[in-house]
Design a protein around this motif. Structure first.
Motif, PDB file in Angstrom:
ATOM      1  N   LYS A  42       0.952  -1.082   0.009  1.00 51.52           N
ATOM      2  CA  LYS A  42      -0.011  -0.043  -0.036  1.00 51.52           C
ATOM      3  C   LYS A  42       0.826   1.285   0.026  1.00 51.52           C
ATOM      4  N   THR A  43       1.927   1.173   0.356  1.00 49.73           N
ATOM      5  CA  THR A  43       3.059   2.346   0.651  1.00 49.73           C
ATOM      6  C   THR A  43       3.852   2.503  -0.562  1.00 49.73           C
ATOM      7  N   GLU A  44       3.888   1.449  -1.458  1.00 54.24           N
ATOM      8  CA  GLU A  44       4.735   1.625  -2.566  1.00 54.24           C
ATOM      9  C   GLU A  44       6.387   1.546  -2.174  1.00 54.24           C
ATOM     10  N   PRO A  45       6.712   0.815  -1.285  1.00 50.23           N
ATOM     11  CA  PRO A  45       8.058   0.894  -0.811  1.00 50.23           C
ATOM     12  C   PRO A  45       9.313   0.671  -1.890  1.00 50.23           C
ATOM     13  N   TYR A  46      10.491   1.093  -1.791  1.00 48.32           N
ATOM     14  CA  TYR A  46      11.332   1.004  -2.888  1.00 48.32           C
ATOM     15  C   TYR A  46      12.204  -0.287  -2.705  1.00 48.32           C
ATOM     16  N   GLU A  47      12.177  -0.653  -1.193  1.00 47.99           N
ATOM     17  CA  GLU A  47      12.721  -2.085  -0.899  1.00 47.99           C
ATOM     18  C   GLU A  47      12.241  -2.568   0.419  1.00 47.99           C
ATOM     19  N   TYR A  48      12.358  -3.980   0.448  1.00 50.22           N
ATOM     20  CA  TYR A  48      12.054  -4.694   1.783  1.00 50.22           C
ATOM     21  C   TYR A  48      13.246  -5.296   2.149  1.00 50.22           C
ATOM     22  N   LEU A  49      14.100  -5.135   3.252  1.00 47.78           N
ATOM     23  CA  LEU A  49      15.161  -5.856   3.724  1.00 47.78           C
ATOM     24  C   LEU A  49      14.797  -6.785   4.789  1.00 47.78           C
ATOM     25  N   VAL A  50      14.933  -8.068   4.868  1.00 51.16           N
ATOM     26  CA  VAL A  50      14.707  -8.789   5.799  1.00 51.16           C
ATOM     27  C   VAL A  50      15.797  -9.034   6.687  1.00 51.16           C
ATOM     28  N   LYS A  51      15.680  -8.513   8.098  1.00 51.01           N
ATOM     29  CA  LYS A  51      17.031  -8.626   9.131  1.00 51.01           C
ATOM     30  C   LYS A  51      17.207 -10.081   9.301  1.00 51.01           C
ATOM     31  N   PRO A  52      18.464 -10.416   9.529  1.00 45.47           N
ATOM     32  CA  PRO A  52      19.483  -9.406   9.390  1.00 45.47           C
ATOM     33  C   PRO A  52      19.925  -9.553   7.700  1.00 45.47           C
ATOM     34  N   PHE A  53      20.654  -8.458   7.330  1.00 46.47           N
ATOM     35  CA  PHE A  53      20.916  -7.911   6.289  1.00 46.47           C
ATOM     36  C   PHE A  53      22.564  -7.461   5.870  1.00 46.47           C
ATOM     37  N   ASP A  54      23.027  -7.726   4.983  1.00 48.68           N
ATOM     38  CA  ASP A  54      24.529  -7.330   4.860  1.00 48.68           C
ATOM     39  C   ASP A  54      24.615  -6.035   4.358  1.00 48.68           C
ATOM     40  N   ASP A  55      25.752  -5.448   4.407  1.00 48.91           N
ATOM     41  CA  ASP A  55      26.172  -4.133   3.884  1.00 48.91           C
ATOM     42  C   ASP A  55      25.762  -3.906   2.534  1.00 48.91           C
ATOM     43  N   THR A  56      26.345  -4.957   1.581  1.00 47.38           N
ATOM     44  CA  THR A  56      26.135  -4.924   0.269  1.00 47.38           C
ATOM     45  C   THR A  56      24.629  -4.922  -0.228  1.00 47.38           C
ATOM     46  N   ARG A  57      23.981  -5.750   0.604  1.00 49.41           N
ATOM     47  CA  ARG A  57      22.319  -5.706   0.153  1.00 49.41           C
ATOM     48  C   ARG A  57      21.703  -4.271   0.663  1.00 49.41           C
ATOM     49  N   LEU A  58      22.119  -3.575   1.658  1.00 43.02           N
ATOM     50  CA  LEU A  58      21.783  -2.237   2.258  1.00 43.02           C
ATOM     51  C   LEU A  58      22.261  -1.270   1.217  1.00 43.02           C
ATOM     52  N   LYS A  59      23.523  -1.269   0.633  1.00 43.32           N
ATOM     53  CA  LYS A  59      24.093  -0.297  -0.275  1.00 43.32           C
ATOM     54  C   LYS A  59      23.171  -0.434  -1.575  1.00 43.32           C
ATOM     55  N   LYS A  60      22.923  -1.417  -1.931  1.00 43.18           N
ATOM     56  CA  LYS A  60      22.048  -1.932  -3.333  1.00 43.18           C
ATOM     57  C   LYS A  60      20.729  -1.233  -3.093  1.00 43.18           C
ATOM     58  N   ALA A  61      19.996  -1.375  -2.106  1.00 43.34           N
ATOM     59  CA  ALA A  61      18.627  -1.148  -1.720  1.00 43.34           C
ATOM     60  C   ALA A  61      18.511   0.350  -1.761  1.00 43.34           C
ATOM     61  N   ILE A  62      19.731   1.146  -1.071  1.00 39.14           N
ATOM     62  CA  ILE A  62      19.659   2.425  -1.073  1.00 39.14           C
ATOM     63  C   ILE A  62      19.885   2.969  -2.484  1.00 39.14           C
ATOM     64  N   ASN A  63      20.931   2.547  -3.214  1.00 38.68           N
ATOM     65  CA  ASN A  63      21.246   3.018  -4.520  1.00 38.68           C
ATOM     66  C   ASN A  63      19.944   2.796  -5.513  1.00 38.68           C
ATOM     67  N   ASN A  64      19.254   1.695  -5.447  1.00 38.50           N
ATOM     68  CA  ASN A  64      18.042   1.326  -6.218  1.00 38.50           C
ATOM     69  C   ASN A  64      16.688   2.521  -5.817  1.00 38.50           C
ATOM     70  N   ALA A  65      16.760   2.735  -4.522  1.00 36.59           N
ATOM     71  CA  ALA A  65      15.577   3.698  -4.221  1.00 36.59           C
ATOM     72  C   ALA A  65      15.997   4.982  -4.685  1.00 36.59           C
ATOM     73  N   LEU A  66      17.286   5.282  -4.661  1.00 39.26           N
ATOM     74  CA  LEU A  66      17.479   6.698  -5.321  1.00 39.26           C
ATOM     75  C   LEU A  66      17.984   6.875  -6.572  1.00 39.26           C
ATOM     76  N   ASN A  67      17.938   5.675  -7.473  1.00 39.84           N
ATOM     77  CA  ASN A  67      18.121   5.721  -8.716  1.00 39.84           C
ATOM     78  C   ASN A  67      19.502   5.974  -9.199  1.00 39.84           C
ATOM     79  N   TYR A  68      20.377   5.509  -8.326  1.00 39.09           N
ATOM     80  CA  TYR A  68      21.866   5.628  -8.749  1.00 39.09           C
ATOM     81  C   TYR A  68      22.328   4.486  -9.421  1.00 39.09           C
TER      82      TYR A  68
END
Length: 121
Positions: A95-121
C-alpha cells in the motif's frame, strides 16, 4: 553527494548498528525515531532523502501506518527493514509502494544496493 537518512527503529541497538553502517557507507543519519510520531516529527523538521523503516515501532503507529502518512505529505523513498516477512505483512506494505524490503539480518552490500535502487543511482 551525501545522502540524508532517517532510521525508524524501535530497538536502540539495531538503530545504533544501522547508523554506524550507514556512516561507513558515507551517508548522514539526520535522526533516529523509535515511534511513528517521532518519525513524522523528524520528517517534518529535516531535509531527508531516504527513510529506513521498521514495521514494529513503539507508540500507536506501526511502520506501515507511518509510511502511509509520510507518503501522503512527502515524497521520500522508504526502505523497510524488518524481521517480519509473512504474507500478510508483505501485502500490507504494498500500500505504501516501498522501494525495497530488507529482511533482518542483512549485509552492507544488500543495504547499499537497496539505497542505490531507491535513489536511482
Amino acid at each position: 553527494m551525501t545522502i540524508k537518512i532517517i532510521i525508524v527503529e524501535d530497538e536502540s541497538i539495531v538503530a545504533w548498528d544501522l547508523e554506524q553502517r550507514l556512516k561507513l557507507l558515507g551517508h548522514e543519519v539526520v535522526g533516529i525515531a523509535a515511534s511513528g510520531a517521532d518519525a513524522l516529527n523528524l520528517v517534518k523538521n529535516n531535509k531527508v532523502d531516504l527513510i529506513l523503516m521498521d514495521i514494529i515501532l513503539k507508540g500507536n503507529l506501526n511502520g506501515i501506518e507511518t509510511a502511509i502518512l509520510i507518503k501522503k505529505d512527502y515524497n521520500i523513498p522508504i526502505i523497510y527493514n524488518s524481521a517480519n516477512s509473512d504474507f500478510k505483512t508483505l501485502k500490507e506494505i504494498k500500500k505504501t509502494e516501498p522501494y525495497e524490503y530488507l529482511v533482518k539480518p542483512f549485509d552492507d552490500t544488500r543495504l547499499k544496493k537497496a539505497i542505490n535502487n531507491a535513489l536511482n543511482y
